[in-house]
Design a protein around this motif. Structure first.
Motif, PDB file in Angstrom:
ATOM      1  N   UNK A  25      66.907 -99.930  58.938  1.00  0.00           N
ATOM      2  CA  UNK A  25      65.568-100.842  59.300  1.00  0.00           C
ATOM      3  C   UNK A  25      65.402-100.624  60.642  1.00  0.00           C
ATOM      4  N   UNK A  26      66.334-100.172  61.343  1.00  0.00           N
ATOM      5  CA  UNK A  26      66.329-100.199  62.840  1.00  0.00           C
ATOM      6  C   UNK A  26      65.612 -98.972  63.318  1.00  0.00           C
ATOM      7  N   UNK A  27      65.220 -97.958  62.459  1.00  0.00           N
ATOM      8  CA  UNK A  27      64.734 -96.893  62.715  1.00  0.00           C
ATOM      9  C   UNK A  27      63.067 -96.687  62.433  1.00  0.00           C
ATOM     10  N   UNK A  28      62.470 -95.849  62.880  1.00  0.00           N
ATOM     11  CA  UNK A  28      60.821 -95.761  62.690  1.00  0.00           C
ATOM     12  C   UNK A  28      60.984 -95.127  61.141  1.00  0.00           C
ATOM     13  N   UNK A  29      59.534 -95.385  60.660  1.00  0.00           N
ATOM     14  CA  UNK A  29      59.562 -94.997  59.322  1.00  0.00           C
ATOM     15  C   UNK A  29      59.842 -93.273  59.106  1.00  0.00           C
ATOM     16  N   UNK A  30      59.629 -92.804  60.043  1.00  0.00           N
ATOM     17  CA  UNK A  30      59.756 -90.869  60.117  1.00  0.00           C
ATOM     18  C   UNK A  30      61.100 -90.759  60.190  1.00  0.00           C
ATOM     19  N   UNK A  31      61.863 -91.755  61.146  1.00  0.00           N
ATOM     20  CA  UNK A  31      63.426 -91.290  61.376  1.00  0.00           C
ATOM     21  C   UNK A  31      64.184 -91.820  60.145  1.00  0.00           C
ATOM     22  N   UNK A  32      63.998 -92.914  59.806  1.00  0.00           N
ATOM     23  CA  UNK A  32      64.594 -93.548  58.477  1.00  0.00           C
ATOM     24  C   UNK A  32      64.497 -92.327  57.321  1.00  0.00           C
ATOM     25  N   UNK A  33      63.171 -92.143  56.952  1.00  0.00           N
ATOM     26  CA  UNK A  33      62.985 -91.130  55.915  1.00  0.00           C
ATOM     27  C   UNK A  33      63.968 -89.804  56.149  1.00  0.00           C
ATOM     28  N   UNK A  34      63.945 -89.236  57.447  1.00  0.00           N
ATOM     29  CA  UNK A  34      64.865 -88.018  57.465  1.00  0.00           C
ATOM     30  C   UNK A  34      66.319 -88.359  57.312  1.00  0.00           C
ATOM     31  N   UNK A  35      66.772 -89.681  57.793  1.00  0.00           N
ATOM     32  CA  UNK A  35      68.004 -90.031  57.664  1.00  0.00           C
ATOM     33  C   UNK A  35      68.353 -90.300  56.345  1.00  0.00           C
ATOM     34  N   UNK A  36      67.398 -90.737  55.412  1.00  0.00           N
ATOM     35  CA  UNK A  36      67.785 -91.050  54.152  1.00  0.00           C
ATOM     36  C   UNK A  36      68.040 -89.666  53.498  1.00  0.00           C
ATOM     37  N   UNK A  37      67.191 -88.782  53.649  1.00  0.00           N
ATOM     38  CA  UNK A  37      67.135 -87.306  53.116  1.00  0.00           C
ATOM     39  C   UNK A  37      68.389 -86.575  53.489  1.00  0.00           C
ATOM     40  N   UNK A  38      68.989 -86.762  54.966  1.00  0.00           N
ATOM     41  CA  UNK A  38      70.133 -86.325  55.268  1.00  0.00           C
ATOM     42  C   UNK A  38      71.492 -86.816  54.480  1.00  0.00           C
ATOM     43  N   UNK A  39      71.237 -88.290  54.183  1.00  0.00           N
ATOM     44  CA  UNK A  39      72.352 -89.015  53.508  1.00  0.00           C
ATOM     45  C   UNK A  39      72.381 -88.847  52.092  1.00  0.00           C
ATOM     46  N   UNK A  40      71.347 -88.684  51.313  1.00  0.00           N
ATOM     47  CA  UNK A  40      71.166 -88.858  50.022  1.00  0.00           C
ATOM     48  C   UNK A  40      70.867 -87.545  49.304  1.00  0.00           C
ATOM     49  N   UNK A  41      70.209 -86.514  49.847  1.00  0.00           N
ATOM     50  CA  UNK A  41      69.812 -85.487  49.371  1.00  0.00           C
ATOM     51  C   UNK A  41      70.421 -84.221  49.900  1.00  0.00           C
ATOM     52  N   UNK A  42      71.764 -84.136  49.538  1.00  0.00           N
ATOM     53  CA  UNK A  42      72.704 -83.173  50.042  1.00  0.00           C
ATOM     54  C   UNK A  42      73.494 -82.121  48.982  1.00  0.00           C
ATOM     55  N   UNK A  43      72.869 -82.098  48.030  1.00  0.00           N
ATOM     56  CA  UNK A  43      73.477 -81.225  47.095  1.00  0.00           C
ATOM     57  C   UNK A  43      72.210 -80.802  46.251  1.00  0.00           C
ATOM     58  N   UNK A  44      72.594 -79.526  45.496  1.00  0.00           N
ATOM     59  CA  UNK A  44      71.435 -78.935  44.431  1.00  0.00           C
ATOM     60  C   UNK A  44      71.217 -79.670  43.585  1.00  0.00           C
ATOM     61  N   UNK A  45      69.815 -79.763  43.240  1.00  0.00           N
ATOM     62  CA  UNK A  45      69.184 -80.517  41.958  1.00  0.00           C
ATOM     63  C   UNK A  45      67.929 -80.081  42.000  1.00  0.00           C
ATOM     64  N   UNK A  46      67.240 -81.139  41.045  1.00  0.00           N
ATOM     65  CA  UNK A  46      65.543 -80.585  41.203  1.00  0.00           C
ATOM     66  C   UNK A  46      65.005 -81.872  41.776  1.00  0.00           C
ATOM     67  N   UNK A  47      64.312 -81.656  42.851  1.00  0.00           N
ATOM     68  CA  UNK A  47      63.597 -82.648  43.629  1.00  0.00           C
ATOM     69  C   UNK A  47      61.969 -82.394  43.414  1.00  0.00           C
TER      70      UNK A  47
END
Length: 133
Positions: A25-47
């Motif tokens: 919540x402390x980040x901008x919309x774009x920064x938080x989106x990228x952080x979320x991707x870094x943290x949650x989408x970290x392994x192979x799968x279907x996106x």
């Protein structure tokens, strides 16, 4: 994700015990989106992504493309609906364009959006003169 959806998801993550995501919540919309991707989408799968560039700046879109390329190298499959010529430029991607003709496979250089951006950047006045105001 839309900003409203992300806000609700971040609130959910913050409420989890020992959550590493209390800073979103402390980040901008774009920064938080990228952080979320870094943290949650970290392994192979279907996106399956729908206009993920909406919250991103030019530089952030390039960073996101690098993340997608890394996921692909790890074996992930990505389907991405986008209006971004940056994301559409992913090396070795199969590019499908949707238009009045339906759906067709094409090359990046032939995409309508790429042509529009090229013409706009060459001479913005060509487009701006058609706007009211």
């Amino acid at each position: 994700m839309r900003a409203e959806t992300m806000h609700g998801y971040y609130s959910y993550l913050e409420a989890l015990p020992n959550s590493p995501d209390r800073d979103l919540h402390e980040m901008s919309h774009g920064e938080s989106f990228l952080a979320l991707l870094d943290r949650k989408i970290d392994s192979p799968g279907f996106f399956c992504l729908d206009e993920p560039e909406a919250a991103l700046s030019f530089d952030s879109t390039l960073r996101f493309l690098a993340q997608l390329m890394e996921l692909r190298r790890a074996g992930a499959q990505v389907v991405c609906a986008t209006h971004s010529p940056i994301l559409a430029a992913m090396p070795d991607a199969t590019v499908l364009e949707v238009g009045e003709w339906g759906i067709r496979e094409t090359e990046w250089e032939e995409l309508e959006i790429v042509g529009h951006w090229r013409r706009f950047l060459e001479a913005p006045g060509r487009y701006l003169r058609h706007l009211d105001g």
